[in-house]
Design a protein around this motif. Sequence first.
Motif, PDB file in Angstrom:
ATOM      1  N   PHE A  16      35.087  26.607  31.633  1.00 48.72           N
ATOM      2  CA  PHE A  16      36.276  27.326  31.132  1.00 48.72           C
ATOM      3  C   PHE A  16      35.953  28.688  30.523  1.00 48.72           C
ATOM      4  O   PHE A  16      36.846  29.472  30.219  1.00 48.72           O
ATOM      5  N   SER A  17      34.639  29.009  30.330  1.00 46.39           N
ATOM      6  CA  SER A  17      34.312  30.233  29.591  1.00 46.39           C
ATOM      7  C   SER A  17      34.914  31.494  30.207  1.00 46.39           C
ATOM      8  O   SER A  17      35.357  32.382  29.481  1.00 46.39           O
ATOM      9  N   ASN A  18      34.903  31.567  31.557  1.00 48.18           N
ATOM     10  CA  ASN A  18      35.409  32.795  32.182  1.00 48.18           C
ATOM     11  C   ASN A  18      36.506  32.507  33.216  1.00 48.18           C
ATOM     12  O   ASN A  18      36.787  33.335  34.068  1.00 48.18           O
ATOM     13  N   SER A  19      37.131  31.335  33.100  1.00 52.32           N
ATOM     14  CA  SER A  19      38.173  30.965  34.084  1.00 52.32           C
ATOM     15  C   SER A  19      39.355  31.929  34.020  1.00 52.32           C
ATOM     16  O   SER A  19      39.886  32.347  35.055  1.00 52.32           O
ATOM     17  N   ILE A  20      39.758  32.291  32.813  1.00 45.12           N
ATOM     18  CA  ILE A  20      40.913  33.187  32.685  1.00 45.12           C
ATOM     19  C   ILE A  20      40.520  34.594  33.161  1.00 45.12           C
ATOM     20  O   ILE A  20      41.309  35.282  33.808  1.00 45.12           O
ATOM     21  N   SER A  21      39.260  34.982  32.868  1.00 47.41           N
ATOM     22  CA  SER A  21      38.774  36.290  33.347  1.00 47.41           C
ATOM     23  C   SER A  21      38.958  36.373  34.868  1.00 47.41           C
ATOM     24  O   SER A  21      39.420  37.385  35.410  1.00 47.41           O
ATOM     25  N   VAL A  22      38.547  35.304  35.562  1.00 47.92           N
ATOM     26  CA  VAL A  22      38.625  35.300  37.028  1.00 47.92           C
ATOM     27  C   VAL A  22      40.085  35.294  37.489  1.00 47.92           C
ATOM     28  O   VAL A  22      40.456  36.018  38.417  1.00 47.92           O
ATOM     29  N   SER A  23      40.907  34.493  36.822  1.00 52.12           N
ATOM     30  CA  SER A  23      42.311  34.413  37.257  1.00 52.12           C
ATOM     31  C   SER A  23      42.977  35.787  37.152  1.00 52.12           C
ATOM     32  O   SER A  23      43.802  36.156  37.993  1.00 52.12           O
ATOM     33  N   GLU A  24      42.608  36.559  36.122  1.00 49.35           N
ATOM     34  CA  GLU A  24      43.177  37.918  36.004  1.00 49.35           C
ATOM     35  C   GLU A  24      42.734  38.777  37.192  1.00 49.35           C
ATOM     36  O   GLU A  24      43.500  39.583  37.719  1.00 49.35           O
ATOM     37  N   HIS A  25      41.493  38.569  37.616  1.00 51.18           N
ATOM     38  CA  HIS A  25      40.985  39.375  38.746  1.00 51.18           C
ATOM     39  C   HIS A  25      41.696  38.993  40.051  1.00 51.18           C
ATOM     40  O   HIS A  25      41.918  39.849  40.922  1.00 51.18           O
ATOM     41  N   VAL A  26      42.056  37.739  40.184  1.00 49.71           N
ATOM     42  CA  VAL A  26      42.780  37.315  41.398  1.00 49.71           C
ATOM     43  C   VAL A  26      44.138  38.013  41.464  1.00 49.71           C
ATOM     44  O   VAL A  26      44.545  38.524  42.521  1.00 49.71           O
ATOM     45  N   VAL A  27      44.831  38.059  40.322  1.00 51.22           N
ATOM     46  CA  VAL A  27      46.144  38.723  40.295  1.00 51.22           C
ATOM     47  C   VAL A  27      45.975  40.205  40.654  1.00 51.22           C
ATOM     48  O   VAL A  27      46.721  40.762  41.474  1.00 51.22           O
ATOM     49  N   LEU A  28      44.958  40.813  40.046  1.00 43.39           N
ATOM     50  CA  LEU A  28      44.649  42.226  40.336  1.00 43.39           C
ATOM     51  C   LEU A  28      44.419  42.436  41.830  1.00 43.39           C
ATOM     52  O   LEU A  28      44.949  43.382  42.441  1.00 43.39           O
ATOM     53  N   THR A  29      43.637  41.548  42.435  1.00 42.61           N
ATOM     54  CA  THR A  29      43.282  41.703  43.856  1.00 42.61           C
ATOM     55  C   THR A  29      44.506  41.490  44.748  1.00 42.61           C
ATOM     56  O   THR A  29      44.697  42.210  45.737  1.00 42.61           O
ATOM     57  N   ALA A  30      45.329  40.510  44.388  1.00 42.90           N
ATOM     58  CA  ALA A  30      46.539  40.253  45.187  1.00 42.90           C
ATOM     59  C   ALA A  30      47.411  41.507  45.205  1.00 42.90           C
ATOM     60  O   ALA A  30      47.868  41.959  46.268  1.00 42.90           O
ATOM     61  N   ASN A  70      48.356  48.116  48.681  1.00 44.04           N
ATOM     62  CA  ASN A  70      47.452  49.117  49.289  1.00 44.04           C
ATOM     63  C   ASN A  70      46.902  50.091  48.238  1.00 44.04           C
ATOM     64  O   ASN A  70      46.883  51.311  48.422  1.00 44.04           O
ATOM     65  N   PHE A  71      46.471  49.530  47.105  1.00 45.29           N
ATOM     66  CA  PHE A  71      46.064  50.367  45.968  1.00 45.29           C
ATOM     67  C   PHE A  71      44.813  51.206  46.253  1.00 45.29           C
ATOM     68  O   PHE A  71      44.808  52.421  46.021  1.00 45.29           O
ATOM     69  N   ALA A  72      43.724  50.544  46.732  1.00 50.57           N
ATOM     70  CA  ALA A  72      42.436  51.253  46.808  1.00 50.57           C
ATOM     71  C   ALA A  72      42.494  52.484  47.718  1.00 50.57           C
ATOM     72  O   ALA A  72      42.060  53.574  47.309  1.00 50.57           O
ATOM     73  N   THR A  97      41.949  56.403  46.549  1.00 58.43           N
ATOM     74  CA  THR A  97      40.958  57.290  47.168  1.00 58.43           C
ATOM     75  C   THR A  97      41.609  58.605  47.592  1.00 58.43           C
ATOM     76  O   THR A  97      41.052  59.686  47.367  1.00 58.43           O
ATOM     77  N   ILE A  98      42.817  58.517  48.164  1.00 59.41           N
ATOM     78  CA  ILE A  98      43.529  59.749  48.575  1.00 59.41           C
ATOM     79  C   ILE A  98      43.747  60.647  47.357  1.00 59.41           C
ATOM     80  O   ILE A  98      43.503  61.856  47.396  1.00 59.41           O
ATOM     81  N   ALA A  99      44.135  60.049  46.222  1.00 58.17           N
ATOM     82  CA  ALA A  99      44.378  60.851  45.008  1.00 58.17           C
ATOM     83  C   ALA A  99      43.087  61.494  44.507  1.00 58.17           C
ATOM     84  O   ALA A  99      43.070  62.679  44.162  1.00 58.17           O
ATOM     85  N   THR A 133      32.141  47.321  54.200  1.00 58.66           N
ATOM     86  CA  THR A 133      32.784  48.390  54.983  1.00 58.66           C
ATOM     87  C   THR A 133      33.907  47.890  55.904  1.00 58.66           C
ATOM     88  O   THR A 133      34.520  48.695  56.593  1.00 58.66           O
ATOM     89  N   MET A 134      34.164  46.586  55.960  1.00 61.25           N
ATOM     90  CA  MET A 134      35.199  46.103  56.886  1.00 61.25           C
ATOM     91  C   MET A 134      36.565  46.669  56.460  1.00 61.25           C
ATOM     92  O   MET A 134      36.760  46.995  55.287  1.00 61.25           O
ATOM     93  N   PRO A 135      37.510  46.788  57.433  1.00 53.02           N
ATOM     94  CA  PRO A 135      38.785  47.421  57.088  1.00 53.02           C
ATOM     95  C   PRO A 135      39.599  46.602  56.083  1.00 53.02           C
ATOM     96  O   PRO A 135      39.510  45.372  56.066  1.00 53.02           O
ATOM     97  N   ASN A 136      40.384  47.311  55.285  1.00 54.44           N
ATOM     98  CA  ASN A 136      41.349  46.669  54.372  1.00 54.44           C
ATOM     99  C   ASN A 136      40.715  45.622  53.459  1.00 54.44           C
ATOM    100  O   ASN A 136      41.267  44.549  53.264  1.00 54.44           O
ATOM    101  N   ASN A 137      39.533  45.960  52.932  1.00 49.26           N
ATOM    102  CA  ASN A 137      38.918  45.041  51.967  1.00 49.26           C
ATOM    103  C   ASN A 137      39.098  45.580  50.559  1.00 49.26           C
ATOM    104  O   ASN A 137      39.177  46.788  50.340  1.00 49.26           O
ATOM    105  N   ALA A 138      39.174  44.644  49.621  1.00 46.08           N
ATOM    106  CA  ALA A 138      39.229  45.012  48.194  1.00 46.08           C
ATOM    107  C   ALA A 138      38.080  44.278  47.507  1.00 46.08           C
ATOM    108  O   ALA A 138      38.286  43.468  46.600  1.00 46.08           O
TER     109      ALA A 138
END
Length: 386
Positions: free
Chosen positions: A146-160, A166-168, A172-174, A325-330
């Motif tokens: 449980f030490s970093n479970s919430i840390s990871v869950s926040e990263h999943v939301v960020l990645t979704a 299409n954030f990344a 990069t364009i900016a 380097t694969m397309p559309n990766n985060a």
Amino acid sequence: MAKILCVLYPDPVTGYPPKYARKSIPEIQVYPNGQTTPTPVGEFGFTPGELLGCVSGGLGLRTYLEANGHELIVTSDKEGADSVFDRHLPDADVVISQPFWPAYLTAERIAKAEKLKLALTAGIGSDHVDLKAAAERGITVAEVTFSNSISVSEHVVLTALALVRNFAPSHTIATLGGWNIADCVSRSYDIEGMEFGTLGAGRIGVAVLKRMKPFDVKLHYYDPHRLSGDVEKELNVKYHSSPESLVNVCDVVNVQTPLYPSTQGFINEEFLSKFKRGAYLINTARGALCDRDAIARALESGQLAGYGGDVWFPQPAPVDHPWRTMPNNAMVPHISGTSLSGQARYAAGTLEILQCFFEGKSIRKEYLIVDGGNLAGTGASSYKLD
Ligand code: NDP
């Protein structure tokens, strides 16, 4: 007195300690399931919020271990027969490693580690240890559940959100001085109304579902054990009796299952063909759950619209790893569970486990993965030996 061999990631290239962005971190005392955060006896040996997971941070363990006459070796040199790790392994009593920079304790290495009694994961996920070989040798494997479970869950939301919106590429364009909105938005959608599912609904999987609910997505999960009716109702989440049934209907799929022999590579070409075309896949569990090249091909063909996460195999990933380097990766390096907030908890938990081990007290059941020659505690419910 004991020898403790601790493998941590290298210091920042800009030097240690880094310049911290914040003076303090919030103090968390209880996890969402009522389990208390680590409770070592006495001083921590570090200030929460410090960088502890790298070699100079040493998980803040030096004060306690040296005051008790133990020898502490901390290194990031972990590959090859002449590595610091391999040279010290034969007379180490305890090995500490983090999944972010794993010291792979293979059966061959365990055979050489004749004095090893405790393999301690500073974090969560002990698949870098050959659990069967450890069990056969009577080595205890423990992690800081449980030490970093919430840390990871926040990263999943960020990645979704990063993938769907299409954030990344837009960032990069900016940064490159551009303003081409059409290029930014031609792959950008709202997540609202999408079908979002998680394969594996343990501590992280459930935390992800809870965090996604306010986005007004429709939630799904698959897990070998069904959640209670109350939790299903609270989350308004649909249970699927097979992974195939879930991926067949979901627009965004999160994988959160532990890695053990029978889950290795289960996300392969055949399984990916059952996904909805244009689905997004997020993996912060383990890289080896996926067939590396099948993921890259699915992105190239458009079967997957995006793939993101922080876990690779092996780690560190080689510079020519196709997921870079694969397309559309985060993708990011393995960081989601080692935020400064998460580190404070797993360093404290590592100290708690060491204190129990040296003082002959029981290690908390929820921290145990292998004990007494078999899977135990959390290990017994979440892992299989084959
Ligand atoms: P938990 O043990 O709480 O949850 C794992 C869940 O996966 C359990 O509910 C378990 O089921 C379920 N499960 C086991 N086998 C399967 C399977 N074949 N298919 C679907 N579900 C399965 O662990 P956490 O949620 O805390 O962590 C999950 C994983 O995330 C870790 O094992 C680790 O690999 C990874 N992790 C990654 C981090 C990072 O920094 N990226 C940090 C922390 C963890 P049940 O127990 O009901 O049988």
